[in-house]
Scaffold this motif. Structure first.
Motif, PDB file in Angstrom:
ATOM      1  N   LEU A  18       0.824  -1.200   0.000  1.00 52.18           N
ATOM      2  CA  LEU A  18       0.000   0.000   0.000  1.00 52.18           C
ATOM      3  C   LEU A  18       0.862   1.255   0.000  1.00 52.18           C
ATOM      4  CD1 LEU A  18      -2.822  -0.998   2.533  1.00 52.18           C
ATOM      5  CD2 LEU A  18      -2.594  -1.526   0.104  1.00 52.18           C
ATOM      6  N   GLU A  27      -2.523   5.114   2.073  1.00 54.92           N
ATOM      7  CA  GLU A  27      -3.275   3.928   2.461  1.00 54.92           C
ATOM      8  C   GLU A  27      -2.764   3.342   3.774  1.00 54.92           C
ATOM      9  OE1 GLU A  27      -4.646   2.127  -1.861  1.00 54.92           O
ATOM     10  OE2 GLU A  27      -2.561   1.897  -1.218  1.00 54.92           O
ATOM     11  N   THR A  69      -7.048  -5.638  -0.039  1.00 60.80           N
ATOM     12  CA  THR A  69      -6.959  -4.430   0.788  1.00 60.80           C
ATOM     13  C   THR A  69      -8.284  -4.117   1.503  1.00 60.80           C
ATOM     14  OG1 THR A  69      -5.202  -3.487  -0.578  1.00 60.80           O
ATOM     15  CG2 THR A  69      -6.473  -1.960   0.789  1.00 60.80           C
TER      16      THR A  69
END
Length: 415
Positions: free
Chosen positions: A51, A55, A112
């Motif tokens: 990420l 993020e 994610t």
């Protein structure tokens, strides 16, 4: 010579500590697992899921956001159900979620969005577990030994904060996302050990209060006590200005002082070592000083020590690091001594049936102050360079400390 008019209670016989020690061992597992998980999440986000920085920041915030939402509700839950069962559910709930995530990660199916759901869910459960733990301590502690019991609990938390970052890094290096399975195992062990601890529940008081009255009971209990009010205000203000200062210092250390992320991490770890020292000293200080004096001096250390951070000399990395290490160590000592005594005040002055809701009020203000403090730091950087901006929360810390000392001096039993 002891200046407090209260006589020190005689030490409880070892056998009277049996239930607390069983609970303490269970919570040692849970606290260690929680600290490793706190550092493992952003490491997994960066190293395994790839990420980006924004993020990763979202991942970190998702660990705390549920606390603001769940804490008021969690306080009511803690005060209305069997706390032993609630802790068991919290430990096993986190273990189940982490074990499932480990299986998904092993099969390459941990996306994610699923990872963020995991972070949010475990954060929500942890907020309830933390409230329950605080409410249970008076129920497993020998009579008159609340301060000693809180010192032991804070000592365990401080040690977990020391080993958490290193253990998270090592486990991820060895097993990748398998670290989630290992943490799940530790939570399960904590759940099993919690079954051996007996809680001295006493009789539950029937109530005809409305839902809203029950919901606001914690705030009304705090409002009715000048000391509880002073502790709440100081906690919120301290967390606001302290978080702003630490955030600004991290930016300053990395961009201006040229420190590496490893160096900054080690400096923050020094604060955890200070917490260990503070937890060990908290009970001894109670035998020499009045509690309000201990809290005032401890908050003085916690508030004034970080004010040395803006003095870190640019272009001199070693003196800057040494100054920061001393500041963080003193800050850790003072804050932990303050926490031990302030939590003991709540345990001693609040009825058992209100512990969850009163604890929820304090945690809401504490985490709210932390979140707003980080945002305040971001706003300051749009107007001032970090080294200049750091002085603003320093002034706030000193002002809050003076207000706190003044509030303690106005208490009926001050002196």
């Amino acid at each position: 010579m002891r200046t407090d008019e209260r006589s020190a209670p005689a030490a409880a016989p070892a056998r009277l500590w049996d239930d607390f020690n069983r609970f303490w061992l269970s919570q040692s597992c849970a606290q260690t697992a929680g600290q490793v998980l706190y550092y493992a999440y952003p490491l997994i986000a960066a190293a395994l899921l790839g990420l980006d920085p924004a993020e990763i920041a979202i991942t970190t915030s998702l660990q705390f956001l549920p606390t603001l939402v769940m804490t008021p509700i969690g306080g009511m839950i803690v005060d209305r159900v069997n706390r032993r069962v609630l802790l068991l559910v919290c430990h096993l709930g986190r273990a189940a979620l982490l074990a499932l995530a480990a299986v998904l990660a092993a099969g390459g199916q941990l996306s994610t969005p699923m990872f963020w759901v995991l972070v949010t869910a475990t954060g929500a459960i942890s907020s309830v577990a933390d409230l329950t733990t605080l409410a249970v301590i008076p129920q497993v502690s020998p009579k008159g030994e609340i301060l000693a019991a809180n010192s032991k609990m804070q000592l365990t938390l401080s040690v977990a904060q020391v080993v958490g970052p290193a253990l998270a890094g090592v486990l991820i290096g060895l097993s990748g996302a398998g670290v989630l399975g290992a943490i799940a195992g530790v939570f399960t062990l904590g759940a099993v050990l919690s079954l051996r601890a007996r809680l001295h529940l006493g009789e539950r008081v029937a109530t005809t209060e409305s839902w809203w009255s029950r919901f606001t009971r914690g705030a009304r209990v705090v409002r009715s006590s000048p000391l509880l009010r002073a502790l709440l205000v100081q906690g919120g203000l301290f967390n606001f200005f302290e978080q702003a200062l630490i955030t600004l210092y991290l930016i300053h250390a990395l961009r201006v002082l040229g420190m590496s992320t490893t160096t900054v991490g080690l400096l923050l770890g020094v604060g955890a070592f200070g917490s260990v020292a503070g937890a060990a000293a908290a009970s001894r200080l109670a035998a020499r000083m009045k509690r309000t004096h201990v809290m005032a001096w401890a908050m003085g250390f916690a508030s004034l020590a970080p004010c040395a951070l803006p003095l870190s000399p640019a272009g001199s990395p070693y003196p800057a690091a040494a100054l920061a290490a001393l500041a963080f160590f003193a800050y850790g000592v003072g804050l932990t001594v303050f926490n031990v005594h302030s939590i003991a005040v709540r345990h001693e002055s609040v009825a058992a049936e209100y512990q969850g809701r009163v604890g929820a009020v304090y945690r809401f203000f504490a985490f709210g102050g932390t979140a707003l403090g980080a945002a305040f730091a971001g706003w300051l950087t749009s107007w001032f360079p970090p080294d200049t901006a750091m002085w603003i929360p320093c002034v706030g810390l000193v002002a809050a400390l003076l207000l706190f000392v003044r509030s303690l001096g106005r208490l009926p039993d001050a002196g």
